[in-house]
Enzyme design. Structure first.
Site, mmCIF file in Angstrom:
data_model
loop_
_atom_site.group_PDB
_atom_site.id
_atom_site.type_symbol
_atom_site.label_atom_id
_atom_site.label_comp_id
_atom_site.label_asym_id
_atom_site.label_seq_id
_atom_site.Cartn_x
_atom_site.Cartn_y
_atom_site.Cartn_z
ATOM 1 N N PRO A 91 0.806 -1.224 0.000
ATOM 2 C CA PRO A 91 0.000 0.000 0.000
ATOM 3 C C PRO A 91 0.839 1.275 0.000
ATOM 4 C CG PRO A 91 -0.817 -1.553 1.645
ATOM 5 C CD PRO A 91 0.488 -2.088 1.163
ATOM 6 N N GLU A 118 1.164 -8.105 8.823
ATOM 7 C CA GLU A 118 1.229 -6.668 9.064
ATOM 8 C C GLU A 118 2.145 -5.939 8.085
ATOM 9 O OE1 GLU A 118 0.274 -3.060 10.719
ATOM 10 O OE2 GLU A 118 -0.649 -5.032 11.013
ATOM 11 N N ARG A 156 -1.113 -8.544 -21.437
ATOM 12 C CA ARG A 156 -1.911 -8.199 -22.613
ATOM 13 C C ARG A 156 -1.175 -7.244 -23.551
ATOM 14 N NH1 ARG A 156 -4.746 -3.581 -22.613
ATOM 15 N NH2 ARG A 156 -6.529 -4.504 -23.647
ATOM 16 N N ASP A 171 -6.391 1.816 -25.877
ATOM 17 C CA ASP A 171 -7.001 1.698 -24.551
ATOM 18 C C ASP A 171 -7.016 3.030 -23.820
ATOM 19 O OD1 ASP A 171 -7.499 -0.993 -24.716
ATOM 20 O OD2 ASP A 171 -5.580 -1.568 -23.827
#
Length: 245
Positions: A91, A118, A156, A171
Site C-alpha cells: 500500500p 502486518e 496483454r 485503450d
C-alpha cells in the site's frame, strides 16, 4: 517473458492464469508463469515465515530470510545474469498506472512478492526489490490480487497476445486520455440511435468524433488527466464550449 510469483497462497492464481488472455498468452509462448509458495524456503522445520516485530505492536511481520533466499534462487536461474525486476505489492508503493504497465511489459523477467500479515521486514525493501507498487489507496489482506491485476495489465501488452495489435494502443490511459464511447449493431435499438458520424462512412469524420468524445469523456470524468496533456487549439475550444454550456 518469465513471471515468477512468490505467494503463501499459490492456488489463488490457478483460475486467473488458466483462463482468457493470460492462458492464451502462455499457449502462444509469449509468457511463462511460475507461482511458488515461499514457505518452501523457510529455514525452520515448521515453515514459519513471519515473526513478531521488534519494538512491539500489532500483527506479524514477514521475515527477510525466506524472501531473500527465494529471490536468490530465482535470480540464479536467470540466463545471462540479467537482473529481473522484483516487484513488491505494498500500500505504500507507487500508484500503478498504464504507463507503468507499458514499462514493465518491456522486461524479460518479473518477480512479484505477495506479502501477508502486518508488513515486511524493511531489509526486504532496501536490498531485494526494484519496485514497490500499490494498485490503489486501500488495503487488501495480501498482495495476491494486486499481483494478478498487474500481471493481467502487463501480459496483454506483449507482442502477439491480443488479436488486434492496435487494441492496447487505443485503450484508456495509453494515449493519456480516456477512451471514446463504442457502439455496435443495430444502429437503432429501442429508439436509441448510434451517432450519425459513426455510420457516415467518412473516416475523417469518424476519427474527429472519436477524438472529440475522448476529450469530452476525459474532461467530464478525469479532468486531472488533462492538466499535462498537450491540447491543441481545436481541443481547447471544445473544452471551453463545454465549460460554458
Amino acid at each position: 517473458m518469465k513471471i515468477d510469483v512468490l505467494s503463501l497462497f499459490p492456488k489463488m492464481f490457478e483460475g486467473v492464469l488458466g483462463e482468457s488472455i493470460l492462458k492464451k498468452a502462455k499457449e502462444k509462448n509469449a509468457v511463462e508463469y511460475n507461482v511458488i509458495n515461499f514457505r518452501e524456503f523457510a529455514d525452520n522445520k515448521h515453515g514459519q515465515v513471519d515473526d513478531y516485530p521488534y519494538g512491539g505492536g500489532a500483527g506479524m511481520v514477514l521475515k527477510p530470510q525466506p524472501i531473500f533466499d527465494a529471490v536468490d534462487h530465482l535470480t540464479n536461474q536467470t540466463e545471462d545474469n540479467q537482473k529481473p525486476r522484483v516487484v513488491l505489492l505494498c500500500p505504500q508503493g507507487e500508484r500503478y498506472t498504464q504507463s507503468k504497465a507499458e514499462e514493465l511489459s518491456k522486461e524479460d523477467h518479473l518477480i512479484f512478492i505477495c506479502g501477508h500479515y502486518e508488513g515486511y521486514d524493511e531489509r526486504i525493501r532496501e536490498h531485494v526489490i526494484t519496485d514497490e507498487i500499490s494498485i490503489g489507496d486501500f488495503v487488501l489482506t495480501g498482495g495476491e490480487l494486486g499481483a494478478m491485476v498487474i500481471i493481467d495489465s502487463v501480459v496483454r501488452l506483449l507482442p502477439g497476445v491480443l488479436g488486434n495489435e492496435d487494441s492496447p494502443v487505443l485503450d484508456s490511459f495509453s494515449s493519456g486520455l480516456l477512451e471514446h464511447p463504442h457502439y455496435t449493431r443495430p444502429a437503432d435499438f429501442r429508439g436509441l440511435k448510434v451517432p450519425p458520424e459513426l455510420i457516415s462512412g467518412n473516416h475523417k469524420v469518424i476519427e474527429e468524433w472519436r477524438q472529440k468524445e475522448s476529450i469530452r469523456r476525459t474532461y467530464e470524468r478525469r479532468p486531472d488527466l488533462l492538466e499535462n496533456y498537450p491540447l491543441n487549439d481545436q481541443q481547447k475550444s471544445w473544452i471551453e464550449k463545454w465549460r460554458n454550456s
